[in-house]
Design an enzyme around this catalytic site. Structure first.
Site, PDB file in Angstrom:
ATOM      1  N   LYS A  40      30.518 -32.469   1.943  1.00 54.61           N
ATOM      2  CA  LYS A  40      30.525 -31.064   2.521  1.00 54.61           C
ATOM      3  C   LYS A  40      32.091 -30.911   3.302  1.00 54.61           C
ATOM      4  O   LYS A  40      32.248 -31.673   4.255  1.00 54.61           O
ATOM      5  CB  LYS A  40      29.709 -30.677   3.459  1.00 54.61           C
ATOM      6  N   ASP A  54      17.914 -21.024  10.401  1.00 50.49           N
ATOM      7  CA  ASP A  54      18.147 -20.306   9.229  1.00 50.49           C
ATOM      8  C   ASP A  54      17.240 -20.975   8.281  1.00 50.49           C
ATOM      9  O   ASP A  54      17.712 -21.401   7.133  1.00 50.49           O
ATOM     10  CB  ASP A  54      19.633 -20.383   8.948  1.00 50.49           C
TER      11      ASP A  54
END
Length: 489
Positions: free
Chosen positions: A37, A131
């Site tokens: 990432k 989330d």
């Protein structure tokens, strides 16, 4: 596509969103696929965003759980961008699975159990996820006789916060259909916010539909009771309904004490339903989902790289527009957008499908999200474009400026336009028609930082175009509104 990221050989891009791009790569020293990432280059100099990116790695590194994505390594590229090296989910996401087919009650319970274990591990180490949703539940292949061949992992702590920080300052963010009311209201949070999201996820997996279809965080801040979990097609005992409804209680004091208690209660309530289905509770390996493929060479050939896609030029002018509430939760921050200088002080930005374009003042194009969004209600993926002076320009308390443009399904204009309680005045909706396309526009004044404009256009028989603009003044908002273009529709 880069050939290498640090010492890792790159295979392909997995996806982008939340300020970063994720690549499938190989750790050649350990002969193993990994996910890398990388912070988007337009955020490298933003100290707050950089800190948030690194905090995600630190939060994940704190947790040693098979149900939480593991961070193996971290580093910095030559251009200064930080990156995280994480476990690769070769079986995609829960969202991928749900696009193909639903889960059996036994499979749903197993996913909830494993996700709950990951959340409980985070909470025990003082971290909130904030989330929880299908796209943030990843699956990977494992060799475990007791736990089947596919394991669920909690991922993407881009909104994660240490509990001591969340008790003092909470950013309003999250996914409307899964976010707890207190989170949507910006209140201090505790683990019961993640429990609410897990209960919403359990409802979706069992009922085959989400408990709510909130189109904005404003709607999520004032929830009503969800419809019954059971249906003629999917009947469940009253005990199951009671467990899930308690997890979805608007008042957090009425929820289960913790995630583990919720999962245990749901498992007991579902026991009569899954007693004959326990053998098939493990998700099977899906060969059609992402696989790592052959081990790459250190220097991939030129032919293996994807051909560049030239920008689409030309403009089809359209008076278009408006979206609801806080939109940053729906659009990932991508790096594939197209920008063209349109003259002194202006830039035209396009989404990565070449469908949407908007011309904005050049100081607006600091935070661009161009890789689409999940449309409210329908849940499908559609082109979308967000351009703003900061990444949080859609925050109701922000005085930043920006524009969101998104396509979504719809056969008629909505009867009610979005509300903006943060603004002092909402003018009467203005209905108009341009090139045989009906539209509705509302101007809000006295907003933080200036004005807000919402517009919706019947773009085609089954497609709507929404635009939301936040600007310091009406003149700039109108100029940007008139500069929204579409192609191919």
């Amino acid at each position: 596509m880069p050939s290498r990221l640090g010492r890792y050989a790159v295979r392909r891009r997995i996806g982008s969103g939340g300020f970063a791009t994720v690549w499938l790569a190989y750790d050649e020293q350990l002969d193993s696929p990994v996910a890398v990432k990388v912070l988007a280059d337009n955020w490298t100099e933003d100290a707050a965003v950089r800190q948030r990116f690194l905090e995600e790695g630190r939060f994940l590194r704190k947790v040693e759980s098979p149900y939480v994505v593991t961070v193996y390594d971290a580093g910095e590229l030559d251009d200064g961008r930080p990156y995280l090296v994480m476990s690769y989910a070769d079986q995609g996401t829960l969202a991928d699975r749900l696009e193909v087919e639903g889960l059996t009650p036994a499979q749903a319970m197993e996913v909830v159990r494993q996700v709950g274990a990951g959340l409980q591990a985070l909470h025990e180490r003082g971290v909130l996820h904030r989330d929880v949703k299908p796209a943030n539940v990843l699956f990977r292949t494992v060799e475990d006789a007791e736990e089947g061949t596919v394991r669920a992992m909690v991922a993407d702590l881009g909104l994660g916060k240490a509990l001591d920080m969340s008790s003092r300052l909470t950013m309003i963010a999250g996914t409307p259909s899964f976010v707890a009311p207190e989170q949507a209201q910006g209140e201090p949070l505790d683990p019961r916010a993640d429990q609410y999201s897990l209960a919403a996820l359990a409802y979706l997996l069992l009922a085959g539909r989400a408990p709510y279809a909130h189109a904005s965080l404003a709607a999520a801040a004032a929830p009503s009771s969800p419809p019954p979990l059971s249906s003629p097609e999917r009947p469940f005992p009253a005990e199951v309904e009671a467990v899930v409804r308690r997890g979805l209680a608007a008042d957090r004091a009425e929820r289960w004490p913790d995630v583990a208690s919720f999962v245990a209660a749901l498992e007991d309530a579902l026991a009569p339903v899954v007693v004959d289905d326990a053998a098939s509770s493990w998700l099977p390996v899906d060969p059609d989902l992402t696989q790592p493929g052959a081990r790459p060479s250190a220097r991939p050939s030129h032919d293996s790289l994807p051909a560049p896609v030239p920008p689409r030029r030309g403009r089809a002018r359209l008076l278009a527009g408006g979206l609801v509430g806080v939109l940053a939760v729906a659009v990932g921050l991508g790096v594939g957008f197209w920008v063209e200088q349109r003259g002194e002080g202006d830039e035209t930005v396009g989404d990565d499908t070449g469908t949407l374009f908007v011309t904005v003042p050049d100081d607006w194009a600091r935070a661009v999200a161009a890789d689409g969004w999940t449309a409210p209600l329908d849940g499908g993926e559609f082109p979308a474009l967000s351009v703003g002076t900061t990444a949080d320009w859609t925050d109701v308390r922000s005085s930043a400026q920006g524009v969101f443009v998104g396509i979504l399904p719809g056969t008629e204009l909505p009867a009610q336009m979005p509300r903006h309680p943060e603004c002092d005045t909402a003018q009467e909706p203005v209905d108009s028609s341009f090139e045989d396309r009906d539209s509705r526009t509302v101007l809000y004044t006295g907003c933080p930082g200036g004005v807000t404009v919402e517009r919706v256009v019947q773009l085609a028989a089954n497609r709507l175009l929404w635009v939301q603009i936040r600007s310091a003044d009406s003149a700039t908002a109108n100029t940007v509104l008139d500069a929204v273009d579409t192609r191919g529709i």
